[in-house]
Structure formats: structure tokens, C-alpha cells
Design an enzyme around this catalytic site. Structure first.
Site, short mmCIF file in Angstrom:
data_model
loop_
_atom_site.label_atom_id
_atom_site.label_comp_id
_atom_site.label_asym_id
_atom_site.label_seq_id
_atom_site.Cartn_x
_atom_site.Cartn_y
_atom_site.Cartn_z
N ASP A 148 1.28 29.27 2.24
CA ASP A 148 2.07 28.26 1.51
C ASP A 148 3.58 28.43 1.69
O ASP A 148 4.34 27.53 1.39
CB ASP A 148 1.76 28.34 0.01
N GLY A 193 -1.18 23.10 0.26
CA GLY A 193 0.16 23.08 -0.32
C GLY A 193 0.09 22.46 -1.70
O GLY A 193 -0.14 21.27 -1.83
#
Lengths: 417, 417
Positions: A148, A193
Site C-alpha cells: 500500500d 488500496g
């Protein structure tokens, strides 16, 4: 300087979702620790993260074969195992902390490495404080990891470069597949994400090659279905086919994730985070009704964090080296830090390794700069391109055996308690 | 022998779903045709398949750059474009056939190559018969292509080896990801295959490495949800996590595809085939209700036919060479055949190239031998292993540019009509 090295055992604990290079960080740590036999009496891995550690489920890395350890850096996921367990605050419940110190004493653990993302740095920070307060001399170090890329202070996190390389390469391939037909169709590709669009933004690298998405939707801006529908219609009319990337964490203006917005309910994990996935699917179903064309949802799913066969060599090297660096600093007496990177130049790409206090990393989230996002979901700016390009450079040296990846296979025998 | 070579233009028409190596077949044909300038006056590609051909949307391959053509064999999907259009029987509607012969005459097309799967060989066969009946001297040849591996007579089809390599490698990676957690979870991986389980069966190669699926469900046997639930429960109890591969074409005992069985409706394509996908998703939803554990559906989606970055080199070479072979045979006067492979030995792997009459290939489907399937969804026999292993050997020579695949980029200018 003249200080005697602290002698004792070392343990690596991994946490959170795996990546293509979390094993490279493990190997970086194991390799250098195994070379320091006069200081590091034993090298342990916690089987399945902090929960395994609390159960004394330790594996002795000293017993593993060198040839298998050497393959670790090219092997995806966490070989010693991970978990998503979150420690309570010591003032809420002291049980886990007492258990940690008991095990540290029992195994003479003096070096405690915690490899993970945001939540993990928080856990490492709490442990570091508690162990120090209790007078058990120990060096606690965080090693960053997350596809991420949302850890603060460090320029980027190991795992992100490889996931970006996978995302961009795969989008090129999906674009070529989409272009093979002269028919109206929409392909919606969902990328990981939650709150930050770092990984979805990497699909812009594909766009810049000429084979990439037409539209990129990031969680940095609220998602407006009508605006989306209108953009898709325009591109359908202009080109006949549309390729869109969306972040799994897209939220509508009223704060709902897409599956929720379209009527589904979400499962929550141990950290209280909603389990994402299904955004493309729910969006595709809505679009099918409104457009009457073929709409295909494509989730890059766990492949994007597991596709070690297309990992970035830069990422592998850095994941390995950041552990070496953290180890050396721990040996020098440092504790309570996360190791990471500071970039000194984009082109040629140069970084230096640095330590950041865990307390300053824990529970913060690095957002994608909004000024790097082009308007109207058209992609990313050159600043983003210059930032991410160095991270995807170089190809893995993974070997193949009988036509398939030759991944590491550790014994991982849990030691007698 | 003494016969004069038929002089004229050549056209390649591609059809159906792309694969990682359909462009390799295109390059194989283009390369050899371009070398025969005294016979092959022009080398055309039909833009977007037979529908493009019918519109005279032809691109002149002679005008493409050599360096881009050289990358074609490592580039996924169909660069000239494909379609799923199905010709009617000539006695039903002669319009398309009349158009084909008109265009062949206009451009002096004497070599007609049709690259595709089952339906494509049917189309090629109809065209071959019609053109011959009309007295237009032309050589019509089929070049096999399908990740489904369901063409009869040929030992295997180009595209299958690369898709198998992707499936097996990806399952290894997904298995490592699954093994990273010590928690109850079920991952259901959906793989292409409508009526034959060829590609899903390739996940057995991962199982044999020690990193693979626990259960493999193929469309060769009706799917029984209660049996599935019971098997999953057993493995959950024994191991804590379950990795299952299922074929998208699984049908229940009453003949329903899984999404239909669980209440969804399916979209039908131009050939009247139901658009599949969503089997894992519907199965996961059912399982979540019955098991109360984390269940994740994973569709390998179009990545499995587009992931050229992990294509099998054996597959690339054969896809290229089978076109060369077809071309040489056409030059020798053959028409109405599909080129393919006959295997003469498994180990060491040996094949010879052969021609099979289109009429014998069209509209047949090669099924996976049931005797190659182990009972109780436990995987595949050694016979299957020996069959598929040679097909996944060797890695692509795809080059990377700035960290990303350097795919071919043809101009594909449609010629003036």
C-alpha cells in the site's frame, strides 16, 4: 562506540498482508544475523506472527538449509507466517505484554524485529516501550512492508515497487486484450488500496506506454457514479472500448465503499477494517444495467501482492538491504526505530537508509499527494512518474525448475518448548 | 512437385479469444510470407477478424517495422484484432461468402489463413469449400489457437502451454499467500474452461510442487454442492485453510452453471455461448453462509490468457513454427487443412507437425480423458502430468524497457480501399 554488543537471540515477527518481497526482508535479516554468531546466539522466526510468538511457536532459522534460505528473496508471501492480531494498550490488558517479556527472558531474546505496515509499527512501538520500561534490555526494530506504500517518513515501502510493476505490466496485457476486439466493452480493474491510491496510480505507468487504462479512479476523491457513467459513455462513443482502473477503497460522497453503496455488506477484520474487494463487481453490475454493453470486472486480487515472478529487482534488493541496515543499527544499540529510505535523487535514483522513531511512524498514513493526480481521472503527473519509475526497475532473478518457479521451501519445525 | 507456386496475396484472419501466443503464430506466418516475395505479393492482416475482412479493413504487414514485428511473438493478445462473428451456412445466407470472394478477387488473395479455435475451424472449413466450389483458386489453412486446448486431432493447441504455466505458477503463489496465515479460510480460484477441464487441471502441477490447491473441480463431472461443502469442511478441520481450483464451466447435476444455480442470469455471446465468469463468486457467497469463515473468490480472469510475461517458451516456439509449417504446406498446394501436432514421445518430448482436414476438426471438442482425473477431486494422474509438463517448459525472451514489458507496437494502418 566502545559499547559491548548486546549478546542474545534474535526473533523476526511478520505481520499483516504479505507482499512479493517480505521474504526478501526476512532473508536480509537472517543472512546477516547468521553471520554474527558471536553476538546472535540463535535466530528465530515467529510462526504466524505475534500470535505465534505468544504461543512460543518459534522456528530456528539456524537449522534451515542455506540453499533454501537463498531462494527466500525470490519467494512471495511470508514463509514464516503472519497474522493480523492487534495488541491492546498495556493499560487496557497487560496479558500479552507479560507473555512477550516472559518468552524473551526464556529464550534470551535481545533483538526483536517487527516486519509489517502501519498497525505493525504501532505494535512494535508498544512492545518497545513496555520492554524498556520493564528493564529487559532489548533492541526493537521495525522493518517496513506494505504494497500500500502508506507508511510515513520513509520515501516508500518494500513491496510497493513489485506490486506496482505487476499492476503496470498486467494493465498493459489487459489493455492489449481489450484492444483485440472491435466491440463496445468496459473492463473495470480493481486494485488494492484502502485510503491511499498509491498502487492504483501505478496503472498510469501502463497508460504512458500507450497500453493502459483510459480512466483511473483513486480514493483521494469521492466517487460519483453519475460522473463515472458519463465519462465511460464518452469514451465508449469515442473508442468503442474502455479500460478503467479503480481503487478497492473508493468511497462515495456519503462515505460508503462501492459494494456497500450498491447494497452489499462488508466483513470486518481484527483491526476493525472492512474487508474490501468486490468494488469492480458491484460497479460492473450497475454499469451493465445502465449501458447494455459487455462489462467485465477484473480483480487483481491477491495476485498483485503475490506475483513474485514479476517482482522488481530494485524492490527485492532494498527489502533485503533495509533489514541488514536495521540489524546493524540494532547492533549499534539503536531501539524503537523503523528502518526506511530517504531519497536524495530521482534520476539517477539514489536513496540513503535511515532510522525513523517508531512512535512517529505508528498509526499515521502517508497519503498520495493530491497535486500528483491529474484532473478528470486522466492519470498522474510527471512527479508521480519520477517517483515510482525507479522502484519498478530490474527483473527478479527467480529460477525456474521444470518450467515452474523454484520457490524456497523451509522446514519451519517449531522448537520444543 | 513440378507444380508452379500459386502467386498472390496472403491474409491472416484471427478469431475468438486471444492467448499469450496468438501473436507468435501471426509472426511465424508473417516472417515466412515476407521472405517469399516472388510468390506472396502482399501480406495482409484482417483488422478485427472476419468481420474486418468483410469490411475490407486490411492492414499491410509489409509496411510494418521489422523491430516491432520481432517483438510480436512475445506480445499477448491479438495485435491485428479478432472477433467472435460466426458465418451462417451458405445455404442459409450467402451474403458473407459472396463478399469474401469479391474481396479475395479484388486483392488477389490466394492464401487465406484462419487462426482460431473450434468455431474458427468451422468458419475456415465453410470458406474453403465455398471458394473452391466457386472456382477461385485459393489455399485455406487453419492455424490452431485456444487456451482451452479443446481442438481435436492435434496433440495440443498453442496458447494452452502458456496459460497452463501461468495457472500453475500463480497457484503456487496463491498457495504461499494462503499459507501465510494460521486462520480458517477458503480461497476459491476460478479458471477458464467451458466444457473441458484442461486448463483447471494444470493447477495440479502446482499441487505436485507442494504449493498448490487442495481440491480441483473439473467440468467433466457434475458439481454437487453438498459434496463440495463436506470436502471443504474436512480440509478446514485438518489444515485450517483450503485452496480450491474450479473450472468456470462447472455445471450442477441439473445442468446449470454455478452462477445460474445460485440465482444469477448469464449473458450470451454471438456463438450462443453463455458468458461465463462469476462461478467462484457465487460459490464463495454460498460457502460464507454455510461456514462462517473467510472465503475469497479469485478469478484468474483474462490474465490467464494475456500474461505473456510468463508465457512458455515451448509454446511460443510451437505457435510460431506451426504457422511456418502451414505456410509451407499451402505453398505446396494444400488447402482445407488445420496444421497441428502429433506427439511421438513424452520424455524426451518430441512432436511432428501434421495437417488435419478442417472438416474433421470443425465443431468437435477434445475432452480431457476422464481416466486422467483422480477420484474425489484430488488432482490428476501421472498421465496428465507427462502430457502437460513438456508444454510449459522454458521462459519467454520478452525484453523489458524501463522496467516494463517491451511489447510490439504495429502501425496497423488500414489500406485505402
Amino acid at each position: 562506540m566502545a559499547k559491548q554488543n548486546l549478546k542474545g537471540a534474535l526473533v523476526l515477527v511478520q505481520s499483516g498482508g504479505p507482499s512479493s518481497v517480505i521474504n526478501a526482508s526476512a532473508q536480509g535479516l537472517f543472512d546477516i544475523a547468521l553471520k554474527h554468531k558471536s553476538v546472535i546466539t540463535k535466530v528465530y522466526g515467529a510462526r504466524f506472527g505475534i500470535l505465534g510468538f505468544l504461543k512460543e511457536d518459534l522456528v530456528l532459522i539456524n537449522e534451515e538449509k542455506r540453499e533454501e534460505l537463498d531462494k527466500l528473496q525470490y519467494t512471495p508471501s511470508s514463509m514464516i507466517g503472519s497474522t493480523r492480531y492487534k495488541l491492546k494498550q498495556p493499560n487496557e490488558d497487560i496479558t500479552d505484554y507479560e507473555k512477550v517479556i516472559e518468552i524473551c527472558k526464556k529464550y534470551d531474546i535481545r533483538y526483536f524485529f517487527y516486519n509489517g505496515g502501519n498497525d505493525s509499527m504501532d505494535t512494535a512501538n508498544k512492545l518497545s516501550q513496555y520492554l524498556n520500561d520493564q528493564g529487559w534490555e532489548i533492541r526493537v526494530m521495525g522493518i517496513p512492508k506494505t504494497v500500500d506504500n502508506d507508511l510515513v517518513l520513509t520515501d516508500h515501502t518494500p513491496g510497493y515497487g513489485s506490486a506496482s510493476k505487476y499492476v503496470a505490466s498486467t494493465l498493459m496485457e489487459l489493455c492489449l486484450d481489450t484492444k483485440a476486439y472491435n466491440m463496445d466493452q468496459v473492463n473495470i480493474v480493481e486494485i488494492m488500496g484502502r485510503n491511499a491510491g498509491w498502487l492504483t496510480a501505478a496503472s498510469d505507468l501502463a497508460r504512458r506506454t500507450g497500453f493502459g487504462p483510459d480512466l483511473i479512479y483513486l480514493p483521494e476523491y469521492p466517487f460519483d457514479y453519475n460522473e463515472f457513467l458519463s465519462r465511460v459513455k464518452d469514451i465508449l462513443q469515442e473508442k468503442g472500448s474502455v479500460l478503467v482502473t479503480i481503487s478497492e477503497g473508493l468511497k462515495t460522497t456519503d462515505g460508503k465503499y462501492l459494494p456497500e453503496y450498491f447494497g452489499a455488506s462488508l466483513y470486518k477484520d481484527a483491526f476493525g477494517h472492512s474487508q474490501l474487494g468486490g468494488a469492480a463487481n458491484s460497479l460492473a453490475n450497475a454499469l451493465k444495467k445502465d449501458l447494455k454493453v459487455k462489462v467485465r470486472p477484473i480483480e487483481l486480487n491477491i495476485m498483485q501482492r503475490a506475483a513474485a515472478h514479476i517482482a522488481s529487482f530494485t524492490d527485492i534488493k532494498e527489502a533485503y538491504a533495509v533489514s541488514e541496515f536495521a540489524f546493524k543499527e540494532a547492533l549499534n544499540g539503536k531501539t524503537g526505530y523503523m528502518a526506511g529510505f530517504t531519497r536524495t535523487c530521482d534520476n539517477p535514483y539514489k536513496i540513503k537508509y535511515e532510522l525513523f522513531p517508531l512512535s512517529r511512524v505508528a498509526n499515521h498514513e502517508k497519503m498520495l499527494p493530491k497535486e500528483w493526480i491529474l484532473p478528470n481521472h486522466n492519470g498522474m503527473t510527471d512527479e508521480f512518474y519520477n517517483y515510482v519509475m525507479p522502484l519498478i526497475q530490474g527483473e527478479t532473478k527467480l529460477k525456474y525448475k521444470n518450467g515452474l518457479p523454484d520457490f524456497a521451501n523451509l522446514k519451519l519445525n517449531i522448537i520444543k518448548k
